[in-house]
Design an enzyme around this catalytic site. Structure first.
Site, PDB file in Angstrom:
ATOM      1  CG  HIS A   1      -2.018   1.019   1.082  1.00  0.00           C
ATOM      2  ND1 HIS A   1      -2.025   2.388   1.333  1.00  0.00           N
ATOM      3  CD2 HIS A   1      -3.347   0.637   0.844  1.00  0.00           C
ATOM      4  CE1 HIS A   1      -3.307   2.915   1.084  1.00  0.00           C
ATOM      5  NE2 HIS A   1      -3.993   1.783   0.572  1.00  0.00           N
TER       6      HIS A   1
ATOM      7  CG  ASP B   1      -8.335  -4.294  -3.016  1.00  0.00           C
ATOM      8  OD1 ASP B   1      -7.762  -3.245  -3.223  1.00  0.00           O
ATOM      9  OD2 ASP B   1      -9.721  -4.098  -2.849  1.00  0.00           O
TER      10      ASP B   1
HETATM   11  C1  SDX Z   1      -6.382   0.270  -2.811  1.00  0.00           C
HETATM   12  O1  SDX Z   1      -4.366   4.584  -1.867  1.00  0.00           O
HETATM   13  C2  SDX Z   1      -5.320   3.958  -1.309  1.00  0.00           C
HETATM   14  O2  SDX Z   1      -5.876   4.396  -0.565  1.00  0.00           O
HETATM   15  C3  SDX Z   1      -6.010   2.865  -2.044  1.00  0.00           C
HETATM   16  C4  SDX Z   1      -7.259   2.030  -1.267  1.00  0.00           C
HETATM   17  C5  SDX Z   1      -8.098   2.887  -1.071  1.00  0.00           C
HETATM   18  O3  SDX Z   1      -9.101   2.540  -0.252  1.00  0.00           O
HETATM   19  O4  SDX Z   1      -8.687   3.818  -2.046  1.00  0.00           O
HETATM   20  O5  SDX Z   1      -6.451   1.501  -0.290  1.00  0.00           O
HETATM   21  C6  SDX Z   1      -7.335   0.690  -2.218  1.00  0.00           C
HETATM   22  O6  SDX Z   1      -5.858   0.483  -3.966  1.00  0.00           O
HETATM   23  C7  SDX Z   1      -5.475  -1.118  -2.057  1.00  0.00           C
HETATM   24  C8  SDX Z   1      -4.135  -1.214  -3.045  1.00  0.00           C
HETATM   25  C9  SDX Z   1      -4.731  -2.608  -4.041  1.00  0.00           C
HETATM   26  N1  SDX Z   1      -3.699  -2.974  -4.858  1.00  0.00           N
HETATM   27  C10 SDX Z   1      -3.160  -4.143  -4.839  1.00  0.00           C
HETATM   28  O7  SDX Z   1      -3.180  -4.886  -3.993  1.00  0.00           O
HETATM   29  C11 SDX Z   1      -2.114  -4.479  -5.893  1.00  0.00           C
HETATM   30  C12 SDX Z   1      -0.658  -4.991  -5.403  1.00  0.00           C
HETATM   31  N2  SDX Z   1       0.156  -4.085  -4.650  1.00  0.00           N
HETATM   32  C13 SDX Z   1       0.892  -3.116  -5.374  1.00  0.00           C
HETATM   33  O8  SDX Z   1       0.726  -3.157  -6.686  1.00  0.00           O
HETATM   34  C14 SDX Z   1       1.621  -1.877  -4.595  1.00  0.00           C
HETATM   35  O9  SDX Z   1       1.637  -2.354  -3.454  1.00  0.00           O
HETATM   36  C15 SDX Z   1       0.682  -0.714  -4.809  1.00  0.00           C
HETATM   37  C16 SDX Z   1       0.233  -0.068  -6.008  1.00  0.00           C
HETATM   38  C17 SDX Z   1      -0.503  -0.900  -3.724  1.00  0.00           C
HETATM   39  C18 SDX Z   1       1.484   0.679  -3.847  1.00  0.00           C
HETATM   40  O10 SDX Z   1       2.564   0.815  -4.726  1.00  0.00           O
HETATM   41  P1  SDX Z   1       3.591   1.822  -4.463  1.00  0.00           P
HETATM   42  O11 SDX Z   1       3.047   2.659  -3.395  1.00  0.00           O
HETATM   43  O12 SDX Z   1       4.190   2.688  -5.943  1.00  0.00           O
HETATM   44  O13 SDX Z   1       4.841   0.875  -3.922  1.00  0.00           O
HETATM   45  P2  SDX Z   1       6.023   0.578  -4.787  1.00  0.00           P
HETATM   46  O14 SDX Z   1       5.520  -0.090  -6.286  1.00  0.00           O
HETATM   47  O15 SDX Z   1       7.025   1.521  -5.070  1.00  0.00           O
HETATM   48  O16 SDX Z   1       6.642  -0.794  -4.017  1.00  0.00           O
HETATM   49  C19 SDX Z   1       7.700  -0.645  -3.441  1.00  0.00           C
HETATM   50  C20 SDX Z   1       8.381  -1.944  -3.345  1.00  0.00           C
HETATM   51  C21 SDX Z   1       8.962  -2.044  -4.617  1.00  0.00           C
HETATM   52  O17 SDX Z   1      10.003  -2.902  -4.744  1.00  0.00           O
HETATM   53  P3  SDX Z   1      11.479  -2.209  -4.832  1.00  0.00           P
HETATM   54  O18 SDX Z   1      11.687  -1.399  -6.153  1.00  0.00           O
HETATM   55  O19 SDX Z   1      11.622  -1.433  -3.568  1.00  0.00           O
HETATM   56  O20 SDX Z   1      12.535  -3.523  -4.881  1.00  0.00           O
HETATM   57  O21 SDX Z   1       7.581  -2.813  -2.948  1.00  0.00           O
HETATM   58  C22 SDX Z   1       7.312  -3.801  -4.096  1.00  0.00           C
HETATM   59  C23 SDX Z   1       7.782  -3.015  -5.188  1.00  0.00           C
HETATM   60  O22 SDX Z   1       8.240  -3.875  -6.479  1.00  0.00           O
HETATM   61  N3  SDX Z   1       5.945  -4.211  -3.982  1.00  0.00           N
HETATM   62  C24 SDX Z   1       5.580  -5.601  -4.376  1.00  0.00           C
HETATM   63  C25 SDX Z   1       4.117  -5.451  -4.057  1.00  0.00           C
HETATM   64  N4  SDX Z   1       3.811  -4.126  -3.808  1.00  0.00           N
HETATM   65  C26 SDX Z   1       4.985  -3.487  -3.596  1.00  0.00           C
HETATM   66  N5  SDX Z   1       6.269  -6.617  -4.647  1.00  0.00           N
HETATM   67  C27 SDX Z   1       5.320  -7.577  -4.995  1.00  0.00           C
HETATM   68  N6  SDX Z   1       3.838  -7.779  -4.787  1.00  0.00           N
HETATM   69  C28 SDX Z   1       3.475  -6.395  -4.318  1.00  0.00           C
HETATM   70  N7  SDX Z   1       2.109  -6.460  -4.123  1.00  0.00           N
END
Ligand code: SDX
Length: 433
Positions: free
Chosen positions: A310, A368
């Site tokens: 998140h 989710d």
């Molecule tokens: C919602 O914003 C809100 O409030 C949203 C929400 C709401 O109520 O409105 O809460 C609802 O959208 C919840 C989120 C649902 N999405 C998912 O579950 C999809 C999976 N999650 C990821 O796509 C991600 O965690 C996000 C999109 C939710 C957040 O992305 P960020 O903040 O841009 O984080 P990032 O991509 O910069 O991640 C930081 C690190 C990265 O690795 P490094 O580059 O540091 O090595 O964490 C890794 C990412 O690759 N990472 C994941 C991951 N989420 C982040 N690696 C594997 N699986 C994941 N799910």
């Protein structure tokens, strides 16, 4: 809304210039550096492409502390609200920023109940879609079309019209959403029954058929209402920010909410609840968890652990905790206490939360991760999961939109950019390209 107070000054030195920038403080959470005069004084913009360090507004509606895992609406914790409140009471709180007394709640419930039907002409819109259309596409189309039907509530400068539009959107979303489901499964539309509560009416319109009435158990109705509360509002997430930006141009509320639905659809946002169930089906068995966790860590592999991570929560999403408990109750209620999907999800969570990659990056289950298991147990197809999220989030979108419109300092949102394209060059005739 009260003006944030200046509590300090930040000094920024840019070349031979020194700029004093006010530091503003809210009631809780991080302070902000007010950079509104930065460009005028330095000819420079700030740069924050995905807004990781940018506050787009001040708001009194929802507070999140991502480090601790706190979510509050109007100062009331999400745990207290899901335990003691109803979704319509939370809708009132978000629209009016105070909990209603009994008379106010009764009046609000009656108002919403009396707006549950949609214009009969809107029915015709559904038949323009293919039966295999994703229900989110129908939702975007029908909600956007509401601006062509409810002209008496599109003047954003009229407080009464803003309130009627808010009531109409909250009241009609269950009908529009249920009919999106009915259309895609080829069953006749079921009209709202105003003797029922909000959640019960939605379940009735979704699962009843002319051949037999669907009578959900009180436990399922309560679980549905609780899930709506958990999804109601969440500060300045992607879809809410879209609604605010659309609204800042003066667009009518129905068009703004349609833009929010479109944004929520993405798998990185509200579309994740559908993606989680698809991911669990792909993993299939606990023995495959290690392989998929390795894929989630592999930067060359597009696979992500859906429902994990998140932008704000670097701790357990408090909503996921409530949903995890609800999942047990609902599965028990529908006689699927040993649903292998829930078992698989809980084992996946257990292993991931012990894995250094996830621990180091503070990746926890989000809203989710468990919601889809409950939706499936109640009987919804995965294609309806994000529709359920949009139904509940409509009140958050419209409350944030209303707060922005009512802010006297509100102006159209217009970000700038860092230009990295070609500088001026002569136009080449096509024969010379
Ligand atoms: C919602 O914003 C809100 O409030 C949203 C929400 C709401 O109520 O409105 O809460 C609802 O959208 C919840 C989120 C649902 N999405 C998912 O579950 C999809 C999976 N999650 C990821 O796509 C991600 O965690 C996000 C999109 C939710 C957040 O992305 P960020 O903040 O841009 O984080 P990032 O991509 O910069 O991640 C930081 C690190 C990265 O690795 P490094 O580059 O540091 O090595 O964490 C890794 C990412 O690759 N990472 C994941 C991951 N989420 C982040 N690696 C594997 N699986 C994941 N799910």
């Amino acid at each position: 809304m009260s003006e944030p107070k200046i509590v300090d000054t930040a000094t920024l030195t840019v070349g031979d210039k020194t700029v004093e920038l006010p530091i503003l403080e809210g009631t809780e959470g991080p302070r902000v550096i007010d950079v509104r005069k930065l460009y005028a004084e330095t000819d420079m913009f700030t740069y924050d492409p995905s807004y990781t360090s940018t506050a787009s507004c001040d708001s009194e509606l929802t507070y999140i502390d991502g480090d601790v895992g706190i979510l509050r609406h109007g100062g009331y914790s999400i745990e207290d609200l899901t335990e003691n409140s109803s979704f319509l009471e939370v809708c009132y709180l978000l629209l009016h920023k105070e909990l209603p007394n009994q008379a106010e709640l009764t009046e609000f419930e009656t108002t919403i109940t009396n707006h549950t039907m949609i214009h009969e002409q809107l029915r015709n819109l559904y038949s323009g879609f293919r039966r295999d259309a994703h229900p989110m596409a129908l939702l975007i189309g029908v909600v956007g079309a509401m601006s062509a039907f409810y002209h008496d509530s599109t003047d954003i400068n009229d407080p009464q019209q803003r309130l009627i539009a808010s009531h109409r959107l909250i009241a009609k979303m269950p009908t529009i959403a249920a009919w999106a489901y009915k259309y895609t499964v080829g069953q006749p539309f079921v009209y709202p029954n105003n003797d029922m509560s909000y959640a019960e009416n939605f379940l009735h319109m979704t699962f009843s058929v002319p051949a037999e009435e669907y009578k959900p158990s009180p436990a399922i109705v309560r679980a549905m209402d609780k899930i709506f509360i958990l999804h109601a509002d969440h500060e300045q997430n992607a879809s809410t920010s879209t609604v605010r930006l659309a609204g800042s141009s003066g667009a009518n509320p129905f068009a703004c909410i349609a833009s929010g639905i479109a944004t929520l659809w993405g798998p990185a946002h509200g579309g994740a609840n559908q993606a989680v169930l698809e991911m669990l089906a792909q993993i299939g068995d606990k023995k495959n968890i290690p392989e998929f966790l390795e894929r989630a860590k592999d930067k060359d592999d597009p696979f992500r652990l859906m429902g994990f991570g998140h932008r704000v929560y670097k701790n357990y999403d408090p909503r996921a905790g409530v949903l995890k408990a609800s999942a047990d109750e609902v599965l028990e209620e529908v006689g699927a206490a040993n649903d292998p999907l829930l078992d698989l999800a809980m084992e996946l969570e257990r292993i991931a939360l012990e894995d250094e990659y996830f621990v180091e990056r503070k990746l926890f289950p989000n809203v989710d991760f468990y919601s889809g298991i409950i939706f499936k147990a109640i009987g919804f197809p995965t294609s309806m999961f994000t529709v359920l999220f949009a139904l509940a989030r409509t009140v958050g979108w419209i409350a944030q939109w209303k707060e922005m419109i009512e802010d006297p300092g509100q102006r159209i949102g217009r970000p700038r950019q860092l230009f990295t394209g070609p500088t001026e060059r002569p136009y080449p005739p096509i024969g010379n390209r």
